[in-house]
Enzyme design. Structure first.
Site, short mmCIF file in Angstrom:
data_model
loop_
_atom_site.label_atom_id
_atom_site.label_comp_id
_atom_site.label_asym_id
_atom_site.label_seq_id
_atom_site.Cartn_x
_atom_site.Cartn_y
_atom_site.Cartn_z
N HIS B 50 0.95 -1.27 0.09
CA HIS B 50 0.05 -0.01 -0.05
C HIS B 50 0.95 1.24 -0.06
O HIS B 50 0.53 2.20 -0.64
CB HIS B 50 -1.10 -0.07 1.24
CG HIS B 50 -2.11 -0.71 0.85
ND1 HIS B 50 -2.43 -1.98 0.94
CD2 HIS B 50 -3.28 -0.30 0.74
CE1 HIS B 50 -3.65 -2.16 0.52
NE2 HIS B 50 -4.46 -1.23 0.48
N LYS B 115 -10.13 -8.54 7.54
CA LYS B 115 -10.73 -8.70 8.78
C LYS B 115 -10.62 -7.72 9.68
O LYS B 115 -9.54 -7.13 9.66
CB LYS B 115 -10.21 -10.30 9.34
CG LYS B 115 -8.90 -10.16 9.66
CD LYS B 115 -8.57 -11.43 10.48
CE LYS B 115 -6.97 -11.38 10.75
NZ LYS B 115 -6.59 -10.63 12.20
#
Lengths: 279, 193
Positions: B50, B115
Site C-alpha cells: 500500500h 478482517k
C-alpha cells in the site's frame, strides 16, 4: 554432565515448527468443537465449523493452518547439567527454525522495524532461555501471529487497583480489540513481576493447555471469572456476535515491587500453534 | 446471546454471486450481512505494498493494476506447494491499511477484503464512493486457498510475502461487513455504560 549435539537440536526444532503450523493442538480443537455445540449465533456456529474444516484440511494437505506462520518464539529450559556440543544452543535453534520454515513452506514474516525489509528467512527467532536444575533440555515453540500480537498490551497499574483494576483493563482490551485478533481468542495474562517480566509470564501462560486450569485454585477461579465476563461481551467468532469470544484465559503470577502492579495481556488467536520437544 | 441484527439492518441477508472487477450496480445492492461468492480477478496488497502504491500515485509512475472497479485482498500468502497456485491465504487485519484506503476508493477501488474494524474515514469513503468492505474468515487460510485458482506476482517482487499478486478466484466466500450506506455488521460489545 549430559551432552546433546546441536545437529540433534536443529533437527528436532525443524520438525517441530513444521508440525506446529499444520496440526492444531487437540485441546484447542476440542474447545472449538465444544464451543460450536454451545454457540447460539448462527454465523458464529458457521465460523467455528469453518475453523474445524480448516484444521482438517491443513492436517491432510500439509498447508499451514494460517498464512501467518508467525514469528518463531521459543521458551527453553536448559538443565545446568546439560551441555550443547557443536554450535551454540541459540545457533542450533535458529538453524532448525530456518530449515523448518523453508522446507515446510511457511511464510517468512520478520522484517526491519523501520525500512520493513524482510530478513528473508524468518530470523531472528525470539529465544528465552531459563537455566533449570538437572540435565534435561526442553524447547517449547510458538508460531505467534502478528494480528493477535498487535492487540496485546502491557500496563503498570497502581497496587490499589488490585483485581478489580486488572479485570477492568483485560475486559476493556478485549472489547476494544473486537474482531481484530480473529476471535475466538485465548488470553495469556501476566500479573506481577516487573515491566519486562509481565509480558513474558503472559506469553508463557499460553503454553498451558486449555484443559489444564491453573494448579492454584484461587488463580484457576480468576481465570474462569475473566473467561465468563469476556464471553458475556457478545463479540463472538470473528466479531460477528455470539457466545464464543474467548476459548480460555491463562494467568501466570509472580511477586512484584511494593510500589507496582505490572499487568500484561497477550492475545492469541484461535490458531494457537505451539509444541514442545524434550531432548 | 441472540445473534444481533446488523446495525441499520432489518433487511434479510441475501446471497450474491459477483464477478470482479466490480461495477457500481454490483455494490449498490449489497447490505451488511449479505453473503457474496466472488469470482474473477482480484489483487493482493498489504502494508508495504500500500505504501508503494501511494508513492507511485504521488510520483505519477505506473500503478501495479488498474484501480477502476478493483477488489483488493489484504493477504500475505504462505509459499505455494508444488502443483498448487498458492499456499495458505486468509485475510490479514485491515485497520493497518486504513490511512490509504479512502484515497484508493476515490480512484475507483470498489471493495477491500480483510478482517477486523475499519476507521470512520474508511466507512465515510465507502458511502462517498459507493464501495464496500468484505470480511473473510481470519485464520482459515488453508480453506480459503482452495477457492484461489491462479496466482501471479505482478509488482513489488522484492517485498516477498507482501508482493502484489493477481489472483483468479472462484466463489470466494465473503460477508458484507461495511456497506455503501454506513451500515456495519460487527457486534458492539456489551459493556456497562
Amino acid at each position: 554432565m549430559r551432552t546433546v549435539t546441536s545437529s540433534d537440536i536443529a533437527d528436532r526444532v525443524a520438525e517441530m515448527v513444521v508440525r506446529a503450523n499444520r496440526f492444531l493442538p487437540p485441546d484447542v480443537l476440542t474447545a472449538i468443537s465444544r464451543a460450536k455445540g454451545n454457540e447460539s449465533s448462527p454465523s458464529g456456529k458457521e465460523i467455528l465449523g469453518q475453523l474445524e474444516e480448516n484444521a482438517a484440511l491443513a492436517r491432510e494437505s500439509g498447508l499451514p493452518l494460517c498464512q501467518d506462520t508467525g514469528m518463531a518464539v521459543f521458551f527453553v529450559e536448559l538443565g545446568e547439567q546439560c551441555r550443547v556440543e557443536g554450535a551454540s544452543l541459540r545457533e542450533a535453534i535458529t538453524q532448525g527454525m530456518v530449515r523448518g520454515y523453508q522446507d515446510g513452506l511457511l511464510r517468512k514474516s520478520m522484517c526491519h522495524p523501520l525500512t520493513r525489509k524482510n530478513t528473508g528467512d524468518n530470523t531472528p527467532a525470539v529465544i528465552h532461555v531459563d537455566l533449570v536444575e538437572g540435565d534435561g533440555l526442553k524447547i517449547s515453540f510458538m508460531a505467534k501471529g502478528g494480528g493477535s500480537e498487535n492487540m496485546s498490551r502491557v500496563t503498570m497499574l497502581s497496587p490499589a487497583q488490585g483485581w478489580k483494576g486488572i479485570k477492568e483493563f483485560v475486559i476493556n482490551r478485549v472489547a476494544e480489540a473486537g474482531p481484530n485478533p480473529c476471535p475466538p481468542t485465548m488470553l495469556g495474562i501476566g500479573i506481577g513481576g516487573s515491566f519486562e517480566l509481565a509480558p513474558k509470564l503472559a506469553k508463557q501462560a499460553l503454553l498451558r493447555p486449555l484443559d489444564q486450569p491453573h494448579p492454584d485454585q484461587e488463580i484457576a477461579r480468576m481465570e474462569q471469572e475473566l473467561l465468563d465476563e469476556i464471553n458475556s461481551l457478545g463479540i463472538g467468532p470473528m466479531g460477528l456476535g455470539g457466545d464464543t469470544t474467548c476459548l480460555g484465559v491463562r494467568i501466570n503470577m509472580a511477586p512484584c515491587h511494593i510500589a507496582s502492579l505490572p499487568l500484561a495481556v497477550n492475545v492469541q488467536c484461535h490458531s494457537a500453534r505451539h509444541e514442545e520437544v524434550e531432548l | 446471546m441472540p445473534f444481533r441484527t446488523p446495525r441499520g439492518g432489518g433487511t434479510v441477508s441475501k446471497e450474491y454471486r459477483l464477478q470482479a472487477p466490480l461495477r457500481d450496480e454490483d455494490v449498490i445492492q449489497l447490505k451488511v450481512g449479505d453473503r457474496v461468492l466472488l469470482s474473477g480477478i482480484i489483487y493482493t496488497a498489504r502494508d508495504a505494498a500500500h505504501k508503494k502504491i501511494i508513492q507511485a500515485l504521488e510520483s505519477g509512475s505506473e500503478l501495479p493494476f488498474p484501480l477502476k472497479g478493483a477488489v483488493i485482498y489484504y493477504v500475505g500468502p504462505s509459499p505455494a506447494p508444488e502443483g498448487r497456485p498458492i499456499g495458505s491465504a486468509g485475510p490479514t487485519t485491515s485497520y493497518r491499511m486504513d490511512s490509504y484506503t479512502p484515497r484508493l476508493h476515490s480512484l475507483g477501488v470498489k471493495a477491500t477484503i480483510g478482517k477486523g474494524k475499519r476507521s470512520q474515514d474508511v466507512k465515510d469513503a465507502l458511502v462517498r464512493h459507493n464501495a464496500v468492505y468484505f470480511g473473510a474468515t481470519g485464520g482459515a487460510g488453508a480453506l480459503l486457498s482452495q477457492r484461489i485458482e491462479s496466482s501471479k506476482i505482478i509488482a513489488f517482487d522484492d517485498l516477498g510475502p507482501e508482493a502484489v499478486r493477481e489472483l483468479v478466484v472462484r466463489d470466494f466466500p465473503l460477508l458484507v461487513v461495511n456497506d455503501a450506506f454506513g451500515g456495519e455488521l460487527y457486534a458492539k460489545p456489551n459493556l456497562p455504560d
